[in-house]
Design a protein around this motif. Sequence first.
Motif, PDB file in Angstrom:
ATOM      1  N   MET A   1       0.837  -1.204   0.000  1.00 25.82           N
ATOM      2  CA  MET A   1       0.000   0.000   0.000  1.00 25.82           C
ATOM      3  C   MET A   1       0.865   1.245   0.000  1.00 25.82           C
ATOM      4  O   MET A   1       1.813   1.357   0.764  1.00 25.82           O
ATOM      5  N   LYS A   2       0.522   2.202  -0.890  1.00 19.29           N
ATOM      6  CA  LYS A   2       1.225   3.487  -0.897  1.00 19.29           C
ATOM      7  C   LYS A   2       0.335   4.568  -0.266  1.00 19.29           C
ATOM      8  O   LYS A   2      -0.807   4.315   0.087  1.00 19.29           O
ATOM      9  N   ARG A   3       0.886   5.769  -0.151  1.00 14.00           N
ATOM     10  CA  ARG A   3       0.176   6.863   0.521  1.00 14.00           C
ATOM     11  C   ARG A   3      -1.220   7.101  -0.050  1.00 14.00           C
ATOM     12  O   ARG A   3      -2.195   7.278   0.682  1.00 14.00           O
ATOM     13  N   TYR A   4      -1.298   7.094  -1.378  1.00 15.94           N
ATOM     14  CA  TYR A   4      -2.581   7.399  -2.034  1.00 15.94           C
ATOM     15  C   TYR A   4      -3.674   6.411  -1.609  1.00 15.94           C
ATOM     16  O   TYR A   4      -4.801   6.812  -1.279  1.00 15.94           O
ATOM     17  N   ALA A   5      -3.326   5.126  -1.598  1.00 22.60           N
ATOM     18  CA  ALA A   5      -4.298   4.101  -1.196  1.00 22.60           C
ATOM     19  C   ALA A   5      -4.656   4.250   0.278  1.00 22.60           C
ATOM     20  O   ALA A   5      -5.818   4.064   0.682  1.00 22.60           O
ATOM     21  N   LEU A   6      -3.673   4.618   1.096  1.00 27.37           N
ATOM     22  CA  LEU A   6      -3.956   4.854   2.517  1.00 27.37           C
ATOM     23  C   LEU A   6      -4.926   6.028   2.679  1.00 27.37           C
ATOM     24  O   LEU A   6      -5.904   5.945   3.437  1.00 27.37           O
ATOM     25  N   LEU A   7      -4.664   7.123   1.954  1.00 25.01           N
ATOM     26  CA  LEU A   7      -5.553   8.284   2.050  1.00 25.01           C
ATOM     27  C   LEU A   7      -6.981   7.919   1.633  1.00 25.01           C
ATOM     28  O   LEU A   7      -7.950   8.407   2.221  1.00 25.01           O
ATOM     29  N   GLN A   8      -7.093   7.038   0.629  1.00 23.56           N
ATOM     30  CA  GLN A   8      -8.432   6.596   0.216  1.00 23.56           C
ATOM     31  C   GLN A   8      -9.176   5.916   1.358  1.00 23.56           C
ATOM     32  O   GLN A   8     -10.391   6.073   1.509  1.00 23.56           O
ATOM     33  N   THR A   9      -8.455   5.168   2.193  1.00 18.73           N
ATOM     34  CA  THR A   9      -9.109   4.501   3.335  1.00 18.73           C
ATOM     35  C   THR A   9      -9.391   5.485   4.471  1.00 18.73           C
ATOM     36  O   THR A   9     -10.318   5.284   5.250  1.00 18.73           O
ATOM     37  N   LEU A  10      -8.596   6.560   4.558  1.00 19.46           N
ATOM     38  CA  LEU A  10      -8.776   7.524   5.661  1.00 19.46           C
ATOM     39  C   LEU A  10      -9.921   8.494   5.385  1.00 19.46           C
ATOM     40  O   LEU A  10     -10.602   8.960   6.319  1.00 19.46           O
ATOM     41  N   VAL A  11     -10.146   8.817   4.123  1.00 21.91           N
ATOM     42  CA  VAL A  11     -11.112   9.860   3.769  1.00 21.91           C
ATOM     43  C   VAL A  11     -12.500   9.643   4.393  1.00 21.91           C
ATOM     44  O   VAL A  11     -13.080  10.595   4.954  1.00 21.91           O
ATOM     45  N   PRO A  12     -13.050   8.432   4.364  1.00 17.55           N
ATOM     46  CA  PRO A  12     -14.380   8.268   4.980  1.00 17.55           C
ATOM     47  C   PRO A  12     -14.372   8.454   6.500  1.00 17.55           C
ATOM     48  O   PRO A  12     -15.410   8.748   7.089  1.00 17.55           O
ATOM     49  N   VAL A  13     -13.195   8.307   7.112  1.00 20.56           N
ATOM     50  CA  VAL A  13     -13.081   8.360   8.576  1.00 20.56           C
ATOM     51  C   VAL A  13     -12.932   9.797   9.080  1.00 20.56           C
ATOM     52  O   VAL A  13     -13.265  10.106  10.219  1.00 20.56           O
ATOM     53  N   ILE A  14     -12.437  10.685   8.227  1.00 15.40           N
ATOM     54  CA  ILE A  14     -12.079  12.034   8.684  1.00 15.40           C
ATOM     55  C   ILE A  14     -13.069  13.105   8.231  1.00 15.40           C
ATOM     56  O   ILE A  14     -12.797  14.299   8.371  1.00 15.40           O
ATOM     57  N   ARG A  15     -14.223  12.699   7.730  1.00 17.53           N
ATOM     58  CA  ARG A  15     -15.158  13.688   7.177  1.00 17.53           C
ATOM     59  C   ARG A  15     -15.721  14.625   8.236  1.00 17.53           C
ATOM     60  O   ARG A  15     -16.074  15.757   7.937  1.00 17.53           O
ATOM     61  N   ASP A  16     -15.823  14.155   9.480  1.00 22.29           N
ATOM     62  CA  ASP A  16     -16.383  14.999  10.539  1.00 22.29           C
ATOM     63  C   ASP A  16     -15.301  15.685  11.372  1.00 22.29           C
ATOM     64  O   ASP A  16     -15.607  16.341  12.372  1.00 22.29           O
ATOM     65  N   SER A  17     -14.058  15.516  10.990  1.00 20.08           N
ATOM     66  CA  SER A  17     -12.957  16.133  11.732  1.00 20.08           C
ATOM     67  C   SER A  17     -12.428  17.338  10.971  1.00 20.08           C
ATOM     68  O   SER A  17     -12.715  17.527   9.794  1.00 20.08           O
ATOM     69  N   LEU A  18     -11.647  18.153  11.670  1.00 24.48           N
ATOM     70  CA  LEU A  18     -10.878  19.205  11.017  1.00 24.48           C
ATOM     71  C   LEU A  18      -9.538  18.585  10.621  1.00 24.48           C
ATOM     72  O   LEU A  18      -8.860  18.004  11.468  1.00 24.48           O
ATOM     73  N   VAL A  19      -9.187  18.691   9.355  1.00 29.69           N
ATOM     74  CA  VAL A  19      -8.021  17.975   8.833  1.00 29.69           C
ATOM     75  C   VAL A  19      -6.954  18.978   8.386  1.00 29.69           C
ATOM     76  O   VAL A  19      -7.220  19.848   7.555  1.00 29.69           O
ATOM     77  N   VAL A  20      -5.764  18.856   8.954  1.00 29.37           N
ATOM     78  CA  VAL A  20      -4.618  19.641   8.504  1.00 29.37           C
ATOM     79  C   VAL A  20      -3.713  18.698   7.730  1.00 29.37           C
ATOM     80  O   VAL A  20      -3.216  17.712   8.281  1.00 29.37           O
TER      81      VAL A  20
END
Lengths: 184, 168
Positions: A1-20
Amino acid sequence: MKRYALLQTLVPVIRDSLVVCNIGIPSQELFAIEDRDNHFYMLGSMGLCTSIALGLSLNTTKNVVALEGDGSMLMNLGTLATIGNRGPNNLFPVIIDNGSYGSTGDQVSYTSAATSLAGIARAAGCERVIECHGEAAAGHLEGALNEDQSTLIIAKVESGNEPVPVVPLHPIVLRERFRACVSY
Amino acid sequence: MNAPFSRQIIGTLKEKQVTFFTSVPCKLLANMIALLEQDTEVTYHPATREDEGLGMCAGASLAGKTTCILMQDSGLGTIINALAALVQFYQLPIVMLMSYRGSPGEPVPAQAPMGMLTPELLKLMQIPMLHCHEAKDLDEIASYVDFARVKQGPVVILLDFHLMSGDQ
Protein backbone atom coordinates in the motif's frame (compact mmCIF):
# COMPACT_ATOMS: atom_id res chain seq x y z
CA MET A 1 0.00 0.00 0.00
CA LYS A 2 1.23 3.49 -0.90
CA ARG A 3 0.18 6.86 0.52
CA TYR A 4 -2.58 7.40 -2.03
CA ALA A 5 -4.30 4.10 -1.20
CA LEU A 6 -3.96 4.85 2.52
CA LEU A 7 -5.55 8.28 2.05
CA GLN A 8 -8.43 6.60 0.22
CA THR A 9 -9.11 4.50 3.34
CA LEU A 10 -8.78 7.52 5.66
CA VAL A 11 -11.11 9.86 3.77
CA PRO A 12 -14.38 8.27 4.98
CA VAL A 13 -13.08 8.36 8.58
CA ILE A 14 -12.08 12.03 8.68
CA ARG A 15 -15.16 13.69 7.18
CA ASP A 16 -16.38 15.00 10.54
CA SER A 17 -12.96 16.13 11.73
CA LEU A 18 -10.88 19.21 11.02
CA VAL A 19 -8.02 17.97 8.83
CA VAL A 20 -4.62 19.64 8.50
CA CYS A 21 -2.81 18.03 5.58
CA ASN A 22 0.92 18.04 4.96
CA ILE A 23 2.52 20.12 2.20
CA GLY A 24 3.17 18.80 -1.29
CA ILE A 25 2.00 15.54 -2.76
CA PRO A 26 0.06 14.44 0.36
CA SER A 27 -2.21 17.49 0.00
CA GLN A 28 -2.40 17.03 -3.76
CA GLU A 29 -3.40 13.38 -3.38
CA LEU A 30 -6.00 14.16 -0.72
CA PHE A 31 -7.41 16.94 -2.90
CA ALA A 32 -7.61 14.55 -5.87
CA ILE A 33 -9.38 11.84 -3.83
CA GLU A 34 -11.88 14.17 -2.21
CA ASP A 35 -11.84 17.92 -1.68
CA ARG A 36 -13.81 19.14 1.32
CA ASP A 37 -14.08 22.41 3.22
CA ASN A 38 -12.78 20.73 6.40
CA HIS A 39 -9.43 20.12 4.69
CA PHE A 40 -6.69 22.65 5.36
CA TYR A 41 -4.06 22.02 2.71
CA MET A 42 -0.61 23.29 3.64
CA LEU A 43 0.77 25.06 0.61
CA GLY A 44 4.07 25.97 2.29
CA SER A 45 6.04 25.79 5.57
CA MET A 46 7.16 22.14 5.57
CA GLY A 47 7.45 20.70 9.06
CA LEU A 48 4.60 22.56 10.70
CA CYS A 49 1.60 20.33 9.92
CA THR A 50 1.30 18.74 13.36
CA SER A 51 2.07 22.05 15.09
CA ILE A 52 -0.75 23.79 13.20
CA ALA A 53 -3.06 20.94 14.17
CA LEU A 54 -1.89 21.25 17.79
CA GLY A 55 -2.64 24.98 17.92
CA LEU A 56 -6.02 24.35 16.36
CA SER A 57 -6.91 21.50 18.71
CA LEU A 58 -6.09 23.66 21.73
CA ASN A 59 -8.69 26.17 20.55
CA THR A 60 -11.62 24.03 19.41
CA THR A 61 -13.66 21.18 20.84
CA LYS A 62 -13.86 19.47 17.45
CA ASN A 63 -11.56 16.59 16.59
CA VAL A 64 -8.43 17.60 14.69
CA VAL A 65 -6.56 15.14 12.45
CA ALA A 66 -3.06 15.95 11.22
CA LEU A 67 -2.01 14.08 8.10
CA GLU A 68 1.73 14.29 8.70
CA GLY A 69 4.71 12.74 6.90
CA ASP A 70 7.85 11.08 8.19
CA GLY A 71 10.24 13.57 6.61
CA SER A 72 8.26 16.58 7.79
CA MET A 73 7.88 15.10 11.29
CA LEU A 74 11.66 14.66 11.48
CA MET A 75 11.95 18.41 10.77
CA ASN A 76 10.00 19.33 13.88
CA LEU A 77 10.40 16.63 16.52
CA GLY A 78 10.11 19.20 19.29
CA THR A 79 6.39 19.47 18.72
CA LEU A 80 6.06 15.85 19.89
CA ALA A 81 7.37 17.00 23.28
CA THR A 82 4.80 19.80 23.35
CA ILE A 83 2.06 17.30 22.49
CA GLY A 84 3.40 14.86 25.07
CA ASN A 85 3.04 17.52 27.74
CA ARG A 86 0.22 19.78 26.56
CA GLY A 87 -1.62 17.95 23.79
CA PRO A 88 -5.41 17.87 24.21
CA ASN A 89 -7.61 14.84 23.73
CA ASN A 90 -9.04 16.03 20.42
CA LEU A 91 -5.72 15.86 18.58
CA PHE A 92 -5.04 12.89 16.28
CA PRO A 93 -1.74 13.03 14.39
CA VAL A 94 -1.45 10.42 11.65
CA ILE A 95 2.11 10.14 10.42
CA ILE A 96 2.12 8.58 6.97
CA ASP A 97 5.54 6.94 7.13
CA ASN A 98 6.75 5.84 3.73
CA GLY A 99 10.40 6.23 4.71
CA SER A 100 10.99 8.79 2.01
CA TYR A 101 10.65 12.40 0.92
CA GLY A 102 7.91 11.83 -1.62
CA SER A 103 7.45 15.39 -2.85
CA THR A 104 11.11 15.95 -3.66
CA GLY A 105 12.09 12.80 -5.53
CA ASP A 106 11.60 9.94 -3.07
CA GLN A 107 14.93 10.32 -1.32
CA VAL A 108 15.04 7.90 1.63
CA SER A 109 14.40 9.31 5.09
CA TYR A 110 15.97 8.02 8.30
CA THR A 111 12.73 6.30 9.31
CA SER A 112 13.47 3.77 6.55
CA ALA A 113 16.55 2.74 8.52
CA ALA A 114 17.46 3.17 12.19
CA THR A 115 14.95 5.80 13.35
CA SER A 116 11.62 4.97 15.00
CA LEU A 117 9.09 7.79 15.17
CA ALA A 118 6.99 5.65 17.52
CA GLY A 119 9.90 5.39 19.90
CA ILE A 120 10.56 9.12 19.68
CA ALA A 121 6.88 9.95 20.26
CA ARG A 122 6.65 7.70 23.31
CA ALA A 123 9.87 9.08 24.76
CA ALA A 124 8.51 12.59 24.15
CA GLY A 125 5.57 11.83 26.42
CA CYS A 126 2.83 10.88 23.96
CA GLU A 127 0.76 8.31 25.81
CA ARG A 128 -1.16 6.56 23.05
CA VAL A 129 1.05 5.71 20.11
CA ILE A 130 0.11 3.08 17.53
CA GLU A 131 2.49 1.94 14.82
CA CYS A 132 0.79 -0.17 12.18
CA HIS A 133 0.71 -1.19 8.56
CA GLY A 134 -1.12 1.29 6.39
CA GLU A 135 -3.97 -1.17 5.90
CA ALA A 136 -4.85 -0.99 9.61
CA ALA A 137 -4.54 2.78 10.07
CA ALA A 138 -8.11 3.80 9.20
CA GLY A 139 -9.53 1.31 11.70
CA HIS A 140 -7.23 2.55 14.45
CA LEU A 141 -8.06 6.18 13.68
CA GLU A 142 -11.80 5.53 13.64
CA GLY A 143 -11.55 3.75 16.98
CA ALA A 144 -9.53 6.55 18.55
CA LEU A 145 -11.91 9.24 17.24
CA ASN A 146 -14.91 7.34 18.62
CA GLU A 147 -13.23 7.01 22.01
CA ASP A 148 -12.22 10.70 22.14
CA GLN A 149 -8.71 9.61 23.09
CA SER A 150 -5.86 11.50 21.53
CA THR A 151 -3.77 8.96 19.65
CA LEU A 152 -0.72 9.29 17.47
CA ILE A 153 -0.78 6.79 14.62
CA ILE A 154 2.26 5.91 12.55
CA ALA A 155 1.07 4.23 9.38
CA LYS A 156 3.82 2.38 7.54
CA VAL A 157 3.38 2.42 3.77
CA GLU A 158 5.54 1.95 0.70
CA SER A 159 7.21 4.86 -1.04
CA GLY A 160 5.57 6.25 -4.14
CA ASN A 161 3.25 8.96 -5.43
CA GLU A 162 0.23 9.30 -7.68
CA PRO A 163 0.62 11.69 -10.62
CA VAL A 164 -1.80 14.38 -9.42
CA PRO A 165 -1.81 18.14 -10.08
CA VAL A 166 -1.07 20.88 -7.54
CA VAL A 167 -3.92 22.15 -5.38
CA PRO A 168 -5.39 25.00 -7.42
CA LEU A 169 -7.08 26.87 -4.56
CA HIS A 170 -6.06 30.32 -3.32
CA PRO A 171 -4.77 30.35 0.27
CA ILE A 172 -7.40 32.85 1.39
CA VAL A 173 -10.16 30.65 -0.04
CA LEU A 174 -8.71 27.70 1.88
CA ARG A 175 -8.47 29.77 5.05
CA GLU A 176 -11.99 31.10 4.89
CA ARG A 177 -13.77 27.88 4.08
CA PHE A 178 -11.77 26.05 6.75
CA ARG A 179 -12.50 28.73 9.37
CA ALA A 180 -16.18 28.35 8.57
CA CYS A 181 -15.91 24.64 9.39
CA VAL A 182 -14.14 25.36 12.67
CA SER A 183 -16.83 27.78 13.82
CA TYR A 184 -19.77 25.81 12.42
CA MET B 1 7.53 40.64 41.10
CA ASN B 2 6.56 44.20 40.33
CA ALA B 3 7.41 44.31 36.63
CA PRO B 4 5.08 47.16 35.63
CA PHE B 5 6.05 47.06 31.94
CA SER B 6 5.50 43.31 31.68
CA ARG B 7 2.10 43.68 33.36
CA GLN B 8 1.17 46.54 31.06
CA ILE B 9 2.13 44.62 27.92
CA ILE B 10 0.23 41.45 28.83
CA GLY B 11 -2.69 43.53 30.10
CA THR B 12 -2.87 45.45 26.81
CA LEU B 13 -2.79 42.26 24.73
CA LYS B 14 -5.58 40.76 26.84
CA GLU B 15 -7.67 43.92 26.55
CA LYS B 16 -7.29 43.62 22.78
CA GLN B 17 -8.62 40.05 22.90
CA VAL B 18 -5.35 38.23 22.33
CA THR B 19 -6.28 34.88 23.87
CA PHE B 20 -3.66 32.38 22.71
CA PHE B 21 -0.02 32.72 23.72
CA THR B 22 3.09 30.68 23.14
CA SER B 23 6.74 31.40 23.84
CA VAL B 24 10.35 30.46 23.45
CA PRO B 25 12.05 31.80 26.55
CA CYS B 26 14.20 34.87 27.10
CA LYS B 27 15.42 36.42 30.32
CA LEU B 28 13.89 39.72 29.24
CA LEU B 29 10.51 38.02 28.71
CA ALA B 30 10.65 35.96 31.91
CA ASN B 31 8.24 38.15 33.86
CA MET B 32 5.68 38.07 31.06
CA ILE B 33 6.02 34.30 30.78
CA ALA B 34 5.54 33.98 34.55
CA LEU B 35 2.38 36.08 34.30
CA LEU B 36 1.03 33.94 31.45
CA GLU B 37 1.76 30.70 33.31
CA GLN B 38 -0.51 31.86 36.12
CA ASP B 39 -3.21 33.41 33.95
CA THR B 40 -6.39 31.34 33.74
CA GLU B 41 -8.09 33.75 31.30
CA VAL B 42 -5.83 32.95 28.36
CA THR B 43 -4.42 29.81 26.77
CA TYR B 44 -0.66 29.58 27.10
CA HIS B 45 1.61 26.74 26.04
CA PRO B 46 5.38 27.00 25.59
CA ALA B 47 6.87 25.97 22.23
CA THR B 48 10.15 24.13 21.72
CA ARG B 49 11.21 26.37 18.84
CA GLU B 50 9.97 29.55 17.24
CA ASP B 51 8.68 27.90 14.06
CA GLU B 52 6.69 25.36 16.08
CA GLY B 53 5.23 28.29 18.00
CA LEU B 54 4.22 30.03 14.78
CA GLY B 55 2.57 26.82 13.61
CA MET B 56 0.60 26.66 16.84
CA CYS B 57 -0.39 30.31 16.45
CA ALA B 58 -1.49 29.63 12.87
CA GLY B 59 -3.69 26.76 14.04
CA ALA B 60 -5.20 28.91 16.78
CA SER B 61 -5.76 31.64 14.21
CA LEU B 62 -7.70 29.20 12.04
CA ALA B 63 -9.93 28.79 15.10
CA GLY B 64 -10.50 32.55 15.00
CA LYS B 65 -8.14 33.51 17.82
CA THR B 66 -5.75 36.42 17.81
CA THR B 67 -2.44 35.01 18.98
CA CYS B 68 0.91 36.08 20.34
CA ILE B 69 4.35 34.51 20.33
CA LEU B 70 6.99 35.73 22.77
CA MET B 71 10.53 35.20 21.50
CA GLN B 72 14.01 36.64 21.10
CA ASP B 73 14.94 38.50 17.96
CA SER B 74 17.54 35.79 17.30
CA GLY B 75 14.63 33.42 16.64
CA LEU B 76 13.62 35.49 13.63
CA GLY B 77 16.28 33.64 11.66
CA THR B 78 14.49 30.38 12.38
CA ILE B 79 11.10 31.46 11.10
CA ILE B 80 11.53 33.39 7.87
CA ASN B 81 9.89 30.62 5.84
CA ALA B 82 7.12 30.00 8.37
CA LEU B 83 6.35 33.73 8.32
CA ALA B 84 6.39 34.04 4.54
CA ALA B 85 4.83 30.74 3.45
CA LEU B 86 2.35 30.27 6.29
CA VAL B 87 1.52 33.39 8.31
CA GLN B 88 1.76 35.92 5.48
CA PHE B 89 0.60 33.53 2.75
CA TYR B 90 -2.66 32.71 4.55
CA GLN B 91 -2.85 36.25 6.00
CA LEU B 92 -3.07 35.36 9.68
CA PRO B 93 -2.94 38.10 12.33
CA ILE B 94 -0.20 37.22 14.84
CA VAL B 95 1.47 39.50 17.38
CA MET B 96 5.15 38.78 17.78
CA LEU B 97 6.49 40.08 21.07
CA MET B 98 10.21 40.15 20.52
CA SER B 99 12.95 40.93 23.02
CA TYR B 100 15.62 42.93 21.22
CA ARG B 101 18.60 41.09 22.60
CA GLY B 102 20.96 42.45 20.00
CA SER B 103 20.56 46.03 21.19
CA PRO B 104 22.72 48.19 23.49
CA GLY B 105 22.91 46.74 26.99
CA GLU B 106 23.23 43.20 25.70
CA PRO B 107 26.22 41.44 27.33
CA VAL B 108 26.33 38.40 25.02
CA PRO B 109 28.38 39.03 21.86
CA ALA B 110 26.62 36.36 19.81
CA GLN B 111 23.32 38.23 20.16
CA ALA B 112 24.66 41.21 18.23
CA PRO B 113 24.62 39.77 14.67
CA MET B 114 20.89 39.00 14.57
CA GLY B 115 20.28 42.25 16.40
CA MET B 116 21.87 44.13 13.52
CA LEU B 117 19.77 42.22 10.99
CA THR B 118 16.40 42.18 12.73
CA PRO B 119 14.99 45.61 11.76
CA GLU B 120 16.15 45.22 8.14
CA LEU B 121 14.75 41.70 7.87
CA LEU B 122 11.39 42.87 9.17
CA LYS B 123 11.40 45.80 6.76
CA LEU B 124 12.30 43.50 3.87
CA MET B 125 9.41 41.20 4.80
CA GLN B 126 7.05 44.18 5.10
CA ILE B 127 6.18 43.27 8.67
CA PRO B 128 5.06 46.32 10.68
CA MET B 129 7.31 46.88 13.69
CA LEU B 130 6.77 48.90 16.85
CA HIS B 131 10.21 49.53 18.30
CA CYS B 132 9.82 50.23 22.02
CA HIS B 133 12.71 52.25 23.43
CA GLU B 134 11.00 53.70 26.48
CA ALA B 135 7.89 53.26 28.60
CA LYS B 136 5.64 55.58 26.62
CA ASP B 137 6.20 53.49 23.47
CA LEU B 138 4.29 50.64 25.13
CA ASP B 139 1.12 52.73 24.80
CA GLU B 140 1.21 52.06 21.05
CA ILE B 141 0.93 48.27 21.41
CA ALA B 142 -2.87 48.29 21.34
CA SER B 143 -2.99 49.97 17.95
CA TYR B 144 -0.53 47.44 16.54
CA VAL B 145 -2.80 44.58 17.64
CA ASP B 146 -5.64 46.30 15.80
CA PHE B 147 -3.39 46.72 12.78
CA ALA B 148 -2.51 42.99 12.76
CA ARG B 149 -6.24 42.30 12.38
CA VAL B 150 -6.77 45.02 9.77
CA LYS B 151 -3.74 44.02 7.74
CA GLN B 152 -4.35 40.31 8.41
CA GLY B 153 -0.74 39.48 9.05
CA PRO B 154 2.06 39.50 11.59
CA VAL B 155 3.20 42.55 13.54
CA VAL B 156 6.31 42.78 15.69
CA ILE B 157 6.64 44.54 19.05
CA LEU B 158 10.39 44.92 19.50
CA LEU B 159 11.41 45.53 23.12
CA ASP B 160 14.81 47.13 23.75
CA PHE B 161 17.21 45.42 26.13
CA HIS B 162 17.47 48.47 28.42
CA LEU B 163 13.69 48.86 28.61
CA MET B 164 12.98 45.29 29.72
CA SER B 165 16.12 44.66 31.79
CA GLY B 166 14.97 47.44 34.11
CA ASP B 167 11.49 45.97 34.51
CA GLN B 168 11.82 44.14 37.82
